[in-house]
Design a protein around this motif. Structure first.
Motif, PDB file in Angstrom:
ATOM      1  N   ASP B 188      23.476 -13.939  21.253  1.00 19.49           N
ATOM      2  CA  ASP B 188      22.293 -14.384  21.998  1.00 19.49           C
ATOM      3  C   ASP B 188      21.517 -15.446  21.230  1.00 19.49           C
ATOM      4  O   ASP B 188      21.116 -16.458  21.778  1.00 19.49           O
ATOM      5  CB  ASP B 188      21.341 -13.199  22.247  1.00 19.49           C
ATOM      6  CG  ASP B 188      21.854 -12.306  23.357  1.00 19.49           C
ATOM      7  OD1 ASP B 188      22.926 -12.640  23.913  1.00 19.49           O
ATOM      8  OD2 ASP B 188      21.210 -11.276  23.645  1.00 19.49           O
ATOM      9  N   LEU B 189      21.299 -15.174  19.945  1.00 21.87           N
ATOM     10  CA  LEU B 189      20.453 -16.070  19.162  1.00 21.87           C
ATOM     11  C   LEU B 189      21.212 -17.286  18.683  1.00 21.87           C
ATOM     12  O   LEU B 189      20.631 -18.311  18.400  1.00 21.87           O
ATOM     13  CB  LEU B 189      19.884 -15.327  17.947  1.00 21.87           C
ATOM     14  CG  LEU B 189      19.049 -14.092  18.260  1.00 21.87           C
ATOM     15  CD1 LEU B 189      18.733 -13.352  16.975  1.00 21.87           C
ATOM     16  CD2 LEU B 189      17.761 -14.494  18.965  1.00 21.87           C
ATOM     17  N   ASP B 190      22.536 -17.133  18.578  1.00 26.60           N
ATOM     18  CA  ASP B 190      23.392 -18.225  18.141  1.00 26.60           C
ATOM     19  C   ASP B 190      22.954 -18.780  16.789  1.00 26.60           C
ATOM     20  O   ASP B 190      22.854 -19.986  16.599  1.00 26.60           O
ATOM     21  CB  ASP B 190      23.390 -19.332  19.212  1.00 26.60           C
ATOM     22  CG  ASP B 190      24.622 -20.210  19.053  1.00 26.60           C
ATOM     23  OD1 ASP B 190      25.642 -19.708  18.551  1.00 26.60           O
ATOM     24  OD2 ASP B 190      24.551 -21.392  19.417  1.00 26.60           O
ATOM     25  N   THR B 191      22.626 -17.875  15.883  1.00 28.45           N
ATOM     26  CA  THR B 191      22.204 -18.282  14.544  1.00 28.45           C
ATOM     27  C   THR B 191      23.374 -18.126  13.584  1.00 28.45           C
ATOM     28  O   THR B 191      24.094 -17.135  13.642  1.00 28.45           O
ATOM     29  CB  THR B 191      21.038 -17.400  14.060  1.00 28.45           C
ATOM     30  OG1 THR B 191      20.012 -17.446  15.035  1.00 28.45           O
ATOM     31  CG2 THR B 191      20.516 -17.869  12.733  1.00 28.45           C
ATOM     32  N   THR B 192      23.546 -19.112  12.735  1.00 24.32           N
ATOM     33  CA  THR B 192      24.580 -19.038  11.705  1.00 24.32           C
ATOM     34  C   THR B 192      24.365 -17.772  10.883  1.00 24.32           C
ATOM     35  O   THR B 192      23.260 -17.517  10.425  1.00 24.32           O
ATOM     36  CB  THR B 192      24.485 -20.258  10.778  1.00 24.32           C
ATOM     37  OG1 THR B 192      24.363 -21.425  11.596  1.00 24.32           O
ATOM     38  CG2 THR B 192      25.692 -20.368   9.882  1.00 24.32           C
ATOM     39  N   THR B 193      25.411 -16.979  10.726  1.00 22.16           N
ATOM     40  CA  THR B 193      25.246 -15.686  10.064  1.00 22.16           C
ATOM     41  C   THR B 193      26.310 -15.482   9.002  1.00 22.16           C
ATOM     42  O   THR B 193      27.484 -15.759   9.225  1.00 22.16           O
ATOM     43  CB  THR B 193      25.342 -14.543  11.090  1.00 22.16           C
ATOM     44  OG1 THR B 193      24.352 -14.748  12.090  1.00 22.16           O
ATOM     45  CG2 THR B 193      25.125 -13.194  10.429  1.00 22.16           C
ATOM     46  N   MET B 194      25.862 -15.003   7.863  1.00 19.35           N
ATOM     47  CA  MET B 194      26.800 -14.640   6.799  1.00 19.35           C
ATOM     48  C   MET B 194      26.601 -13.151   6.558  1.00 19.35           C
ATOM     49  O   MET B 194      25.491 -12.708   6.261  1.00 19.35           O
ATOM     50  CB  MET B 194      26.478 -15.444   5.554  1.00 19.35           C
ATOM     51  CG  MET B 194      27.617 -15.596   4.616  1.00 19.35           C
ATOM     52  SD  MET B 194      27.165 -16.812   3.383  1.00 19.35           S
ATOM     53  CE  MET B 194      28.330 -16.390   2.135  1.00 19.35           C
ATOM     54  N   TYR B 195      27.680 -12.406   6.694  1.00 16.86           N
ATOM     55  CA  TYR B 195      27.585 -10.956   6.707  1.00 16.86           C
ATOM     56  C   TYR B 195      28.490 -10.408   5.622  1.00 16.86           C
ATOM     57  O   TYR B 195      29.687 -10.704   5.605  1.00 16.86           O
ATOM     58  CB  TYR B 195      28.025 -10.487   8.093  1.00 16.86           C
ATOM     59  CG  TYR B 195      27.905  -9.006   8.368  1.00 16.86           C
ATOM     60  CD1 TYR B 195      26.905  -8.528   9.199  1.00 16.86           C
ATOM     61  CD2 TYR B 195      28.820  -8.102   7.844  1.00 16.86           C
ATOM     62  CE1 TYR B 195      26.817  -7.180   9.486  1.00 16.86           C
ATOM     63  CE2 TYR B 195      28.728  -6.758   8.121  1.00 16.86           C
ATOM     64  CZ  TYR B 195      27.724  -6.300   8.950  1.00 16.86           C
ATOM     65  OH  TYR B 195      27.637  -4.961   9.239  1.00 16.86           O
ATOM     66  N   VAL B 196      27.925  -9.625   4.720  1.00 17.63           N
ATOM     67  CA  VAL B 196      28.730  -9.086   3.624  1.00 17.63           C
ATOM     68  C   VAL B 196      29.041  -7.619   3.886  1.00 17.63           C
ATOM     69  O   VAL B 196      28.167  -6.851   4.294  1.00 17.63           O
ATOM     70  CB  VAL B 196      27.971  -9.220   2.286  1.00 17.63           C
ATOM     71  CG1 VAL B 196      28.506  -8.249   1.261  1.00 17.63           C
ATOM     72  CG2 VAL B 196      28.078 -10.623   1.764  1.00 17.63           C
ATOM     73  N   THR B 197      30.278  -7.247   3.697  1.00 19.42           N
ATOM     74  CA  THR B 197      30.640  -5.839   3.851  1.00 19.42           C
ATOM     75  C   THR B 197      31.878  -5.542   3.009  1.00 19.42           C
ATOM     76  O   THR B 197      32.629  -6.433   2.646  1.00 19.42           O
ATOM     77  CB  THR B 197      30.911  -5.492   5.327  1.00 19.42           C
ATOM     78  OG1 THR B 197      31.251  -4.123   5.413  1.00 19.42           O
ATOM     79  CG2 THR B 197      32.047  -6.330   5.889  1.00 19.42           C
ATOM     80  N   HIS B 198      32.035  -4.268   2.674  1.00 12.76           N
ATOM     81  CA  HIS B 198      33.279  -3.875   2.015  1.00 12.76           C
ATOM     82  C   HIS B 198      34.187  -3.179   3.019  1.00 12.76           C
ATOM     83  O   HIS B 198      35.290  -2.776   2.698  1.00 12.76           O
ATOM     84  CB  HIS B 198      32.983  -2.949   0.840  1.00 12.76           C
ATOM     85  CG  HIS B 198      32.358  -1.658   1.269  1.00 12.76           C
ATOM     86  ND1 HIS B 198      30.996  -1.473   1.311  1.00 12.76           N
ATOM     87  CD2 HIS B 198      32.900  -0.519   1.714  1.00 12.76           C
ATOM     88  CE1 HIS B 198      30.733  -0.270   1.765  1.00 12.76           C
ATOM     89  NE2 HIS B 198      31.872   0.351   2.017  1.00 12.76           N
ATOM     90  N   ASP B 199      33.652  -3.052   4.247  1.00 10.57           N
ATOM     91  CA  ASP B 199      34.352  -2.287   5.267  1.00 10.57           C
ATOM     92  C   ASP B 199      35.200  -3.228   6.112  1.00 10.57           C
ATOM     93  O   ASP B 199      34.683  -4.062   6.857  1.00 10.57           O
ATOM     94  CB  ASP B 199      33.288  -1.591   6.133  1.00 10.57           C
ATOM     95  CG  ASP B 199      33.900  -0.755   7.234  1.00 10.57           C
ATOM     96  OD1 ASP B 199      35.131  -0.846   7.435  1.00 10.57           O
ATOM     97  OD2 ASP B 199      33.154  -0.030   7.911  1.00 10.57           O
ATOM     98  N   GLN B 200      36.501  -3.121   5.992  1.00  9.00           N
ATOM     99  CA  GLN B 200      37.364  -4.077   6.681  1.00  9.00           C
ATOM    100  C   GLN B 200      37.299  -3.919   8.204  1.00  9.00           C
ATOM    101  O   GLN B 200      37.541  -4.869   8.932  1.00  9.00           O
ATOM    102  CB  GLN B 200      38.789  -3.995   6.145  1.00  9.00           C
ATOM    103  CG  GLN B 200      39.463  -2.661   6.276  1.00  9.00           C
ATOM    104  CD  GLN B 200      40.171  -2.528   7.596  1.00  9.00           C
ATOM    105  OE1 GLN B 200      40.601  -3.520   8.168  1.00  9.00           O
ATOM    106  NE2 GLN B 200      40.276  -1.301   8.078  1.00  9.00           N
ATOM    107  N   THR B 201      36.921  -2.707   8.671  1.00 11.77           N
ATOM    108  CA  THR B 201      36.768  -2.534  10.123  1.00 11.77           C
ATOM    109  C   THR B 201      35.631  -3.415  10.635  1.00 11.77           C
ATOM    110  O   THR B 201      35.764  -4.096  11.650  1.00 11.77           O
ATOM    111  CB  THR B 201      36.438  -1.067  10.464  1.00 11.77           C
ATOM    112  OG1 THR B 201      37.214  -0.222   9.625  1.00 11.77           O
ATOM    113  CG2 THR B 201      36.698  -0.776  11.904  1.00 11.77           C
TER     114      THR B 201
END
Lengths: 305, 384
Positions: B188-201
Motif C-alpha cells: 500500500d505504502l510502496d516504501t522501499t523496505t529493508m527487512y532483516v531476519t534469520h527466518d528463511q520462511t
C-alpha cells in the motif's frame, strides 16, 4: 530434599507452625526490633517529660503521671531551631535538586551518549565518591576565603531581608553540590545502563537530538531514580555537620543550619537538658522523614531496579 | 521513497585486544524504489550490522550508502529520513500509543499539532490500533506493541523502512498473520523496505528479493524462487528451504559420482559441468526425493527409514543407508512424502534421486556447478 521439606511442613501444621527454628528466629527478630527501637522510644518518651521527671524516672519509661508529662520541650526546641530549620531548607533543597540534576546529566552523557574517553572520565567520578570529607576541609576554607560570596552577592543582601552571613549557605550549597555529583552520577549511571539501547536508537532515528532525547525520554523515565537520589542526597546534606562547622562555624550566626543549632541546644554549665535535646532531635529529623514519606513509592521502585 | 544503494559496504569492529573482526565485508546491494528486500542469514552473519549502518546507528568502515541521489554514509541518524522497527519494539514506555507515534513527527518535522494528529489517526486506522491510541505500551499485548512500533515508523512517511527481525518476538500464529499484513502495508505504502531476519520462511514469503548473507559476505541476491531453485552456492542451497537440502560429499570419477555408500551416474551434460572438479557436493531438496517400491533406474538407492515426522499434509521421512542400521547416530537424509502415504520406521524403502533435481556444488569453494533443471523458471545464471 523435597521429601524433607514435606515432612517439615507436616510437622509444622501439627504443632501449629512452631518448631525450634521458628522460635529462635522470632526471638532474634524480636530482640533486633528492641535493639533498634529502644533509643528512639527512649528519646521520644524523654522528650515528653519535664526536667525533673527526666532525672527521676527510668529513661525508657513513658511519663506516667500528668505531672511528669510536658510538651514544653517541643515548644522551646521549636523556638530555638525554627531559624535553623529554615536556613537548612534554604540550602539543602537547592543543593539536593541541583546535585541530582547534574548527576543525571553526567550519567546520561556517560552512559547513553556515545563518545570516546568515557571510561577515564567515569573513573574520575567514581574516585570522587571516595574522597573523605575531612580531606577537603582545609582546601575548602581556603577556597571560600578566596571566593568571597558575601561580596559577590551583595545585591542579594541589599534586596532581601537576608544578612550577608547567608553567603555561608551559598558556600554550603555549592560544596554539597560538588560533593554530591559523583555519587549521584554513579547512582544514575547504574539505572541508565539498564535502559533499552534500542529505545535510544529509535529516538535518534525519530530525529531527536541528544538534548531532546534526555528531556523527552530519559528524564521522564528517571523518576524512580530521582526519588532515590533526592532522598539520599537530602538526608546527607540535611544531616551534615562537618561542612557546616567549617563554613558557618558558629551557631550564633543568623545563617547557622539546624545541625549546628542542635549541637548546642540544651547544653549549659548546669549540664545537659536531655528532654530538650531529644525534642530538638525529633524536630530536626522531621524534614528527612517527610521526604521519605513523599517519595516513598518511587523510592521503593527505584531501589528495586 | 527512493532507491537505496549499498556500495561495497564494510564494517570492521576492533576487539578489546586490538584484533579486527570483519562483520560486513564489501556488501553491494541495489534496492529499487518501493522494493521489499529481505536480508537473511544465520545469526552473526552481519545482517543486523548492515541494517544499522544504513540506519546510521553504526559507523561505516568503508563503502558508501546512497539514498536516491544523496550519499548518506556520513550523515547522522537523525537526518537520514529513515524509520526503523526494532525487534524489541523499543517503544517509549512512559508515552501513550499516540505520543509514541507522534514523537518522530514532532522531532523531525515542523508539522502542526493538528496535522500530526491526523497523520497518527490515519496510520492507526491502517494498522487497526485506533482504539489503543490512549494506552501505554505496558497495557498492550505483544502483537499490539508490534503494531504500534510499525505505526511509529509509518507515520513518519520516511524514504526507507528498516526492520530488524520485527516479528521474532511474536508467537507462531500471530507471526504468520503479521507477515501477510506487513506485506500488504508495504505494498500500500510502496516504501522501499529493508527487512532483516534469520527466518528463511519470512524471507521466502515476504521479500520481492532476498539477499543471503553469511560471514559478512553477500552470497546471493535474487527473487525467493531464484534463491530456492538456483542457489549460487552450497550455503544458499542449505540455508533457504525447510527442511534443508540434503548434501552428499562425492568424488568425481569420470561420468559418475562416487562416495562410500553412493554411486551416482551422470548424464553427459552434467558430467561436463563437473569436469573441472575432483570433489563435489551433491544437493537434493527433500521434496525431490521420491520413495518408490523397487529401484527403477540406477539413481535409486536402498535405504531404511529411521524416523518419520508426520505433519498432516506431508511427512518428513529420515532415511539412512542399510549398513548404518546398527550405528548409534546414523547419518540420515530427509525426504518429504505425501501425508497419506504409509511409511513406518525400520521399513526398507528405495529412495529415488532424480538427476533433474540434483544440485552440484564444488566441494572446496561451495560454488554451484550445476543447478536443478526447471522448465518454468527463467533460465538465469545465479547472481552473486
Amino acid at each position: 530434599m523435597s521429601t524433607e521439606t514435606d515432612t517439615q511442613t507436616e510437622k509444622q501444621s501439627r504443632f501449629g507452625g512452631l518448631d525450634g527454628y521458628r522460635i529462635a528466629l522470632y526471638t532474634v527478630l524480636g530482640l533486633l526490633v528492641l535493639f533498634f527501637l529502644t533509643p528512639i522510644e527512649s528519646g521520644l518518651v524523654t522528650s515528653l517529660k519535664t526536667a525533673t521527671a527526666v532525672t527521676n524516672t527510668e529513661p525508657y519509661l513513658p511519663p506516667l503521671s500528668g505531672a511528669e508529662f510536658s510538651l514544653e520541650n517541643y515548644a522551646t526546641a521549636f523556638d530555638a531551631l525554627a531559624n535553623g530549620v529554615f536556613n537548612s531548607l534554604l540550602f539543602a533543597i537547592p543543593a539536593t535538586v541541583v546535585s541530582a540534576l547534574f548527576g543525571s546529566f553526567a550519567a546520561y552523557g556517560l552512559t547513553l551518549v556515545d563518545w570516546k574517553y568515557q571510561v577515564p572520565i567515569l573513573v574520575l567520578f567514581v574516585a570522587g565518591v571516595f574522597i573523605p570529607y575531612q580531606a577537603v576541609l582545609v582546601p575548602l576554607s581556603r577556597l571560600y576565603s578566596i571566593i568571597d560570596f558575601a561580596a559577590l552577592l551583595s545585591f542579594v543582601w541589599a534586596l532581601t531581608p537576608l544578612s550577608p552571613e547567608y553567603a555561608n549557605l551559598v558556600e554550603l550549597a555549592v560544596t554539597h553540590i560538588a560533593y554530591g555529583i559523583p555519587i549521584c552520577t554513579v547512582l544514575f549511571r547504574s539505572y541508565y545502563t539498564t535502559m533499552s539501547e534500542e529505545m535510544m536508537e529509535a529516538a535518534r532515528l525519530d530525529g531527536a537530538s541528544v538534548r531532546r532525547i534526555y528531556r523527552r525520554i530519559v528524564f521522564p523515565l528517571s523518576t524512580p531514580m530521582f526519588a532515590v537520589v533526592l532522598i539520599y542526597q537530602f538526608t546527607q546534606i540535611w544531616n551534615d555537620l562537618l561542612f557546616a562547622l567549617v563554613i558557618v562555624a558558629t551557631s550564633s550566626s543568623p545563617a547557622s543550619p539546624v545541625t549546628l543549632d542542635l549541637a548546642g541546644l540544651g547544653v549549659s554549665m548546669q549540664g545537659q537538658d536531655f528532654g530538650l535535646r531529644m525534642a530538638g532531635a525529633f524536630i530536626a529529623a522531621l524534614p528527612t522523614l517527610l521526604v521519605y514519606i513523599a517519595f516513598g513509592d518511587e523510592f521503593a521502585e527505584g531501589v528495586a531496579t | 521513497m527512493s532507491q537505496l544503494q549499498l556500495d561495497k559496504l564494510t564494517k570492521v569492529f576492533t576487539d578489546d585486544d586490538g584484533s579486527d573482526i570483519v562483520a560486513v565485508d564489501g556488501v553491494s546491494i541495489d534496492i529499487e524504489d518501493g522494493e521489499f528486500l529481505v536480508l537473511v542469514g544465520p545469526s552473526g552473519c552481519g545482517k543486523s550490522t548492515t541494517l544499522r549502518m544504513v540506519a546510521g546507528l553504526e559507523t561505516v568502515t568503508s563503502g558508501d550508502i546512497r539514498l536516491g541521489d544523496r550519499t548518506i554514509t556520513d550523515q547522522k541518524a537523525q537526518e537520514r529520513d529513515i524509520a526503523m522497527v526494532f525487534q524489541s519494539y523499543a517503544l517509549y514506555p512512559h508515552m501513550t500509543t499516540r505520543e509514541n507515534m507522534s514523537f518522530g513527527l514532532e522531532e523531525s518535522t515542523d508539522m502542526s499539532t493538528d496535522e500530526i494528529y491526523d497523520r497518527v489517526e490515519q496510520a492507526a486506522e491502517l494498522l487497526g490500533i485506533a482504539a489503543l491510541l490512549d494506552r501505554k505500551p505496558t497495557e498492550l499485548s505483544g502483537g499490539q506493541q508490534q503494531r504500534v512500533a510499525l505505526g511509529r515508523a509509518i507515520v513518519r512517511e520516511p524514504e526507507v523502512f528498516l526492520m530488524d527481525e520485527p516479528l521474532s518476538n511474536l508467537d507462531a500464529k500471530l507471526r504468520s498473520s503479521m507477515r501477510t499484513e506487513l506485506q500488504r502495508i508495504q505494498e500500500d505504502l510502496d516504501t522501499t523496505t529493508m527487512y532483516v531476519t534469520h527466518d528463511q520462511t519470512e524471507a521466502m514469503t515476504m521479500g520481492d528479493r532476498i539477499a543471503v548473507l553469511n560471514d559478512g559476505r553477500l552470497q546471493q541476491v535474487g527473487t525467493p524462487l531464484e534463491c530456492y531453485h538456483r542457489p549460487a552456492n552450497r550455503f544458499v542451497g542449505g540455508f533457504i528451504g525447510e527442511p534443508s537440502m540434503n548434501f552428499f560429499e562425492m568424488t568425481v570419477e569420470g561420468d559418475r559420482l562416487v562416495s562410500d555408500r553412493l554411486n551416482y551416474p551422470l548424464s553427459a551434460e552434467t558430467a561436463d559441468a563437473v569436469a573441472g572438479s575432483d570433489r563435489v557436493t551433491l544437493g537434493i531438496r527433500p521434496e525431490d526425493i521420491e520413495i518408490v517400491d523397487r529401484p527403477a533406474d540406477d539413481h535409486a538407492f536402498e535405504t531404511v527409514v529411521d524416523v518419520v515426522e508426520p505433519r498432516g499434509n506431508e511427512n518428513s521421512v529420515y532415511l539412512m543407508f542399510g549398513d548404518q542400521e546398527t550405528e548409534e547416530n546414523p547419518e540420515t537424509f530427509v525426504a518429504i512424502v505425501n501425508g497419506m502415504s504409509r511409511v513406518e520406521a525400520g521399513e526398507p524403502v528405495v529412495a529415488h534421486v532424480p538427476e533433474d533435481a540434483v544440485h552440484l556444488f564444488d566441494a572446496d569453494s561451495g560454488d554451484a556447478l550445476r543447478n536443478r533443471v526447471l522448465d518454468d523458471l527463467d533460465e538465469t545464471e545465479p547472481r552473486v
